[in-house]
Design a protein around this motif. Structure first.
Motif, PDB file in Angstrom:
ATOM      1  N   ALA A 332     -19.575   3.610  51.222  1.00 21.73           N
ATOM      2  CA  ALA A 332     -18.979   2.294  50.956  1.00 21.73           C
ATOM      3  C   ALA A 332     -17.499   2.270  51.322  1.00 21.73           C
ATOM      4  O   ALA A 332     -16.990   1.271  51.840  1.00 21.73           O
ATOM      5  CB  ALA A 332     -19.164   1.929  49.480  1.00 21.73           C
ATOM      6  N   GLU A 333     -16.806   3.394  51.082  1.00 16.53           N
ATOM      7  CA  GLU A 333     -15.383   3.451  51.417  1.00 16.53           C
ATOM      8  C   GLU A 333     -15.176   3.379  52.932  1.00 16.53           C
ATOM      9  O   GLU A 333     -14.275   2.694  53.426  1.00 16.53           O
ATOM     10  CB  GLU A 333     -14.759   4.732  50.859  1.00 16.53           C
ATOM     11  CG  GLU A 333     -13.259   4.807  51.152  1.00 16.53           C
ATOM     12  CD  GLU A 333     -12.606   6.092  50.621  1.00 16.53           C
ATOM     13  OE1 GLU A 333     -13.254   6.860  49.889  1.00 16.53           O
ATOM     14  OE2 GLU A 333     -11.432   6.317  50.967  1.00 16.53           O
ATOM     15  N   LEU A 334     -16.063   4.086  53.658  1.00 15.30           N
ATOM     16  CA  LEU A 334     -15.984   4.044  55.122  1.00 15.30           C
ATOM     17  C   LEU A 334     -16.250   2.624  55.613  1.00 15.30           C
ATOM     18  O   LEU A 334     -15.564   2.121  56.515  1.00 15.30           O
ATOM     19  CB  LEU A 334     -16.996   5.028  55.724  1.00 15.30           C
ATOM     20  CG  LEU A 334     -17.111   5.004  57.253  1.00 15.30           C
ATOM     21  CD1 LEU A 334     -15.789   5.371  57.917  1.00 15.30           C
ATOM     22  CD2 LEU A 334     -18.210   5.964  57.724  1.00 15.30           C
ATOM     23  N   GLU A 335     -17.219   1.980  55.015  1.00 10.74           N
ATOM     24  CA  GLU A 335     -17.570   0.625  55.439  1.00 10.74           C
ATOM     25  C   GLU A 335     -16.405  -0.341  55.213  1.00 10.74           C
ATOM     26  O   GLU A 335     -16.098  -1.175  56.066  1.00 10.74           O
ATOM     27  CB  GLU A 335     -18.831   0.166  54.702  1.00 10.74           C
ATOM     28  CG  GLU A 335     -20.046   0.984  55.123  1.00 10.74           C
ATOM     29  CD  GLU A 335     -21.311   0.643  54.338  1.00 10.74           C
ATOM     30  OE1 GLU A 335     -22.313   1.351  54.537  1.00 10.74           O
ATOM     31  OE2 GLU A 335     -21.281  -0.318  53.537  1.00 10.74           O
ATOM     32  N   THR A 336     -15.768  -0.208  54.071  1.00 10.41           N
ATOM     33  CA  THR A 336     -14.601  -1.048  53.796  1.00 10.41           C
ATOM     34  C   THR A 336     -13.509  -0.805  54.831  1.00 10.41           C
ATOM     35  O   THR A 336     -12.897  -1.747  55.352  1.00 10.41           O
ATOM     36  CB  THR A 336     -14.056  -0.738  52.386  1.00 10.41           C
ATOM     37  OG1 THR A 336     -15.120  -0.890  51.449  1.00 10.41           O
ATOM     38  CG2 THR A 336     -12.917  -1.683  52.024  1.00 10.41           C
ATOM     39  N   ALA A 337     -13.285   0.460  55.146  1.00 12.71           N
ATOM     40  CA  ALA A 337     -12.256   0.793  56.134  1.00 12.71           C
ATOM     41  C   ALA A 337     -12.595   0.194  57.499  1.00 12.71           C
ATOM     42  O   ALA A 337     -11.716  -0.285  58.216  1.00 12.71           O
ATOM     43  CB  ALA A 337     -12.095   2.314  56.232  1.00 12.71           C
ATOM     44  N   ILE A 338     -13.869   0.229  57.857  1.00 15.92           N
ATOM     45  CA  ILE A 338     -14.268  -0.360  59.148  1.00 15.92           C
ATOM     46  C   ILE A 338     -13.960  -1.855  59.147  1.00 15.92           C
ATOM     47  O   ILE A 338     -13.392  -2.384  60.108  1.00 15.92           O
ATOM     48  CB  ILE A 338     -15.771  -0.109  59.428  1.00 15.92           C
ATOM     49  CG1 ILE A 338     -16.009   1.377  59.720  1.00 15.92           C
ATOM     50  CG2 ILE A 338     -16.251  -0.955  60.606  1.00 15.92           C
ATOM     51  CD1 ILE A 338     -17.474   1.773  59.852  1.00 15.92           C
ATOM     52  N   HIS A 339     -14.304  -2.534  58.069  1.00 16.71           N
ATOM     53  CA  HIS A 339     -14.029  -3.974  57.993  1.00 16.71           C
ATOM     54  C   HIS A 339     -12.527  -4.257  58.046  1.00 16.71           C
ATOM     55  O   HIS A 339     -12.087  -5.182  58.719  1.00 16.71           O
ATOM     56  CB  HIS A 339     -14.640  -4.567  56.713  1.00 16.71           C
ATOM     57  CG  HIS A 339     -16.110  -4.788  56.816  1.00 16.71           C
ATOM     58  ND1 HIS A 339     -16.661  -5.836  57.525  1.00 16.71           N
ATOM     59  CD2 HIS A 339     -17.153  -4.090  56.320  1.00 16.71           C
ATOM     60  CE1 HIS A 339     -17.981  -5.778  57.456  1.00 16.71           C
ATOM     61  NE2 HIS A 339     -18.311  -4.724  56.724  1.00 16.71           N
ATOM     62  N   ASP A 340     -11.737  -3.431  57.365  1.00 21.08           N
ATOM     63  CA  ASP A 340     -10.302  -3.697  57.255  1.00 21.08           C
ATOM     64  C   ASP A 340      -9.508  -3.282  58.488  1.00 21.08           C
ATOM     65  O   ASP A 340      -8.533  -3.936  58.852  1.00 21.08           O
ATOM     66  CB  ASP A 340      -9.707  -2.941  56.051  1.00 21.08           C
ATOM     67  CG  ASP A 340     -10.254  -3.482  54.736  1.00 21.08           C
ATOM     68  OD1 ASP A 340     -11.000  -4.490  54.781  1.00 21.08           O
ATOM     69  OD2 ASP A 340      -9.942  -2.888  53.691  1.00 21.08           O
ATOM     70  N   LEU A 341      -9.895  -2.163  59.089  1.00 16.85           N
ATOM     71  CA  LEU A 341      -9.016  -1.537  60.089  1.00 16.85           C
ATOM     72  C   LEU A 341      -9.331  -1.895  61.532  1.00 16.85           C
ATOM     73  O   LEU A 341      -8.546  -1.617  62.424  1.00 16.85           O
ATOM     74  CB  LEU A 341      -9.054  -0.012  59.948  1.00 16.85           C
ATOM     75  CG  LEU A 341      -8.377   0.565  58.706  1.00 16.85           C
ATOM     76  CD1 LEU A 341      -8.610   2.062  58.631  1.00 16.85           C
ATOM     77  CD2 LEU A 341      -6.875   0.275  58.750  1.00 16.85           C
TER      78      LEU A 341
END
Lengths: 342, 342
Positions: A332-341
């Motif tokens: 989930a943390e990786l997914e959030t980073a993909i969306h944000d970055l």
């Protein structure tokens, strides 16, 4: 000619840096040799192959499939290959990966070696004992760990590569530098034009240094239970980009490295200045430093990526250029980073 | 429950002799387990499986194919299996061979173990780390050497076997006795009826002794470069008979052993009396002691057999019961013997 050795549980691989493709037959054992190559490599370099039998595959990523493996089994069967037959794969990453897998499994394993004809295969794909094919659009889903007897790297054959293929190989070279050789990173950074032009002295040193780092890492952890994971720097998102956006491997890894560097900054591991050096070098090498695919498709592709274990992922961050940091993070943390970055 | 260990380069396998199939879940690691079985075994023993996911193959030799391997890859892909997923194959030789190969190659190797449900798989097919599939009608043309984490052998599940399957397993037991255990040979010879009736004490001892011999041989030579070749006693012609005459594996090996014994006598290695003991025991176990196929078809099938190296073949003779003798002989000599001795 300089020689490096990869010593791993599945066998010992001799890496022959600077050896001519014309001398391939000096490194195959006495007896029967079957060459596996693709039509492009055969056209460009066929005159350098050892005399004898040959299996010629269709060029391109589509050949990295179970169908091609079965095609090779069929040809080996028709030729009456036996356990004393040596398979010499001559080509880029696709040829080495698919021929290495077919050889590792036909009759439960024929001896085999590689002559790597692309920069990517010389610095990365040919070395390390990973072989295999894609499945249902995902990278390297099926394969084995099995060291080839040798990998021959002839700098002269690189001259026939199109520019995009050169950039592809340089991307993996940047990766190896980023996780294991600040000196190589500095050299590429100071002479990106010569690297792209394949200036012979620079390329010879850079290929050797890339292989030295990779051989040491693979020798310590062939099956990627720990230390070898650092070589996946840029590959978590890279594989997803290859699958979801159809980028070439090196381009996808470049965008993946830029993402991993930004993620490292966001986590407080890496200084922003170091991230900018990485993005700057990729840019000067003509490589993309951003991911051109919908975040949702990337997230889906990451979920299927083979390096994933359960609901967490081993992600390779950087602390500085030359010092990687592998952390298990929730998907989930990786997914959030993909969306944000992105 | 007694435990044997097979220690080989590809890993350590624990053989659990006399363990109940109901206790399979005691031997799988914590975490996700996917059972691979066939429809017959699922119907007879499905209630003993660990709770959870299951891949059910079509029963029969035809499932030992690349198509089945690809079917398993597809199911593992759909289930989202990852490198922490354990594959437990429950079934006979076909299920263990095909599931072991799929597990060894999916994501370059998932951990796996076997519960062997036929006598043949308990004494032979499940043990030894060979796995793989047939190709173009020939046996085991594609596969790898990879030890399972364990092989569970429950004597109770053998009760559901049809008589032909029991004879099939006894053939491999006779083979192991002939090359490595005169005591086991004597015991089978003195009580063939009890063996066929699966008398529990006899079968437990005989399975254990067969596995003891096989584990020692495999541990000394996993990849069959030398000593392991003795386990191919009866198999050179046996594989050819399976391919050319469609015999069951054990029946084909039985006829192959009778041939190898006669060939040994003809070469002056073995006394005729010993050959007669072997043929007599096979006969009392309801196994064929002669090859029912045209010599020319057998010769053709032998030529394709994977154990062949060039124009010579490593043939397993006997000097006496319990003492094998491996000799490399010209293929032509074997062909003459096939024509003369059938």
């Amino acid at each position: 000619l300089t020689t490096l050795e990869v010593r791993a549980p599945s066998g010992v691989c001799r890496v022959l840096v600077g050896e001519s493709l014309d001398h391939l037959d000096r490194h195959t054992p006495p007896g029967r040799v079957i060459v596996i190559t693709d039509a492009t490599v055969d056209r460009l370099h066929g005159s350098s192959f050892p005399a004898g039998e040959k299996i010629v595959l269709a060029p391109g990523e589509a050949s990295k499939s179970l169908a091609t493996v079965e095609e090779i089994y069929g040809r080996l069967f028709e030729m009456g290959a036996d356990r004393s037959t040596f398979v010499a794969a001559v080509g880029g990453g696709v040829v080495c990966d698919v021929a290495g897998f077919a050889a590792s499994t036909y009759l439960r394993g024929l001896p085999f070696g590689f002559a790597a004809t692309t920069l990517l295969a010389q610095v990365d794909a040919g070395i390390g004992g990973k072989n295999g094919v894609d499945f249902r659009g995902y990278k390297n889903m099926v394969g084995v760990f099995q060291q080839p007897r040798f990998v021959l790297c002839d700098p002269d054959v690189l001259r026939t590569l199109p520019p995009r293929e050169i950039a592809n190989g340089l991307a993996e070279m940047v990766k190896t530098a980023a996780v294991g050789s600040p000196a190589l990173f500095d050299e590429l950074e100071s002479r990106p034009g010569q690297a792209l032009a394949l200036e012979p002295d620079l390329i010879r040193r850079a290929v050797h240094e890339s292989l030295r780092v990779k051989a040491a890492v693979v020798g310590s952890d062939e099956r990627e239970a720990g230390p070898r994971r650092v070589l996946n720097f840029g590959h978590t998102l890279g594989h997803a980009l290859e699958a979801a956006a159809g980028l070439a491997h090196g381009e996808a890894v470049a965008a993946g490295m830029a993402f991993a560097a930004s993620f490292s900054v966001r986590k407080g591991f890496l200084a922003a200045r170091e991230r900018d050096r990485i993005a700057g070098l990729l840019d000067r090498l003509g490589l993309p430093a951003a991911a051109a695919a919908p975040a949702v498709a990337l997230v889906d592709a990451v979920r299927k990526d083979k390096k994933r274990g359960g609901e967490a992922v081993h992600f390779v961050f950087l602390e500085t250029i030359g010092r990687p940091l592998v952390r298990e993070i929730p998907l989930a943390e990786l997914e959030t980073a993909i969306h944000d970055l992105r």
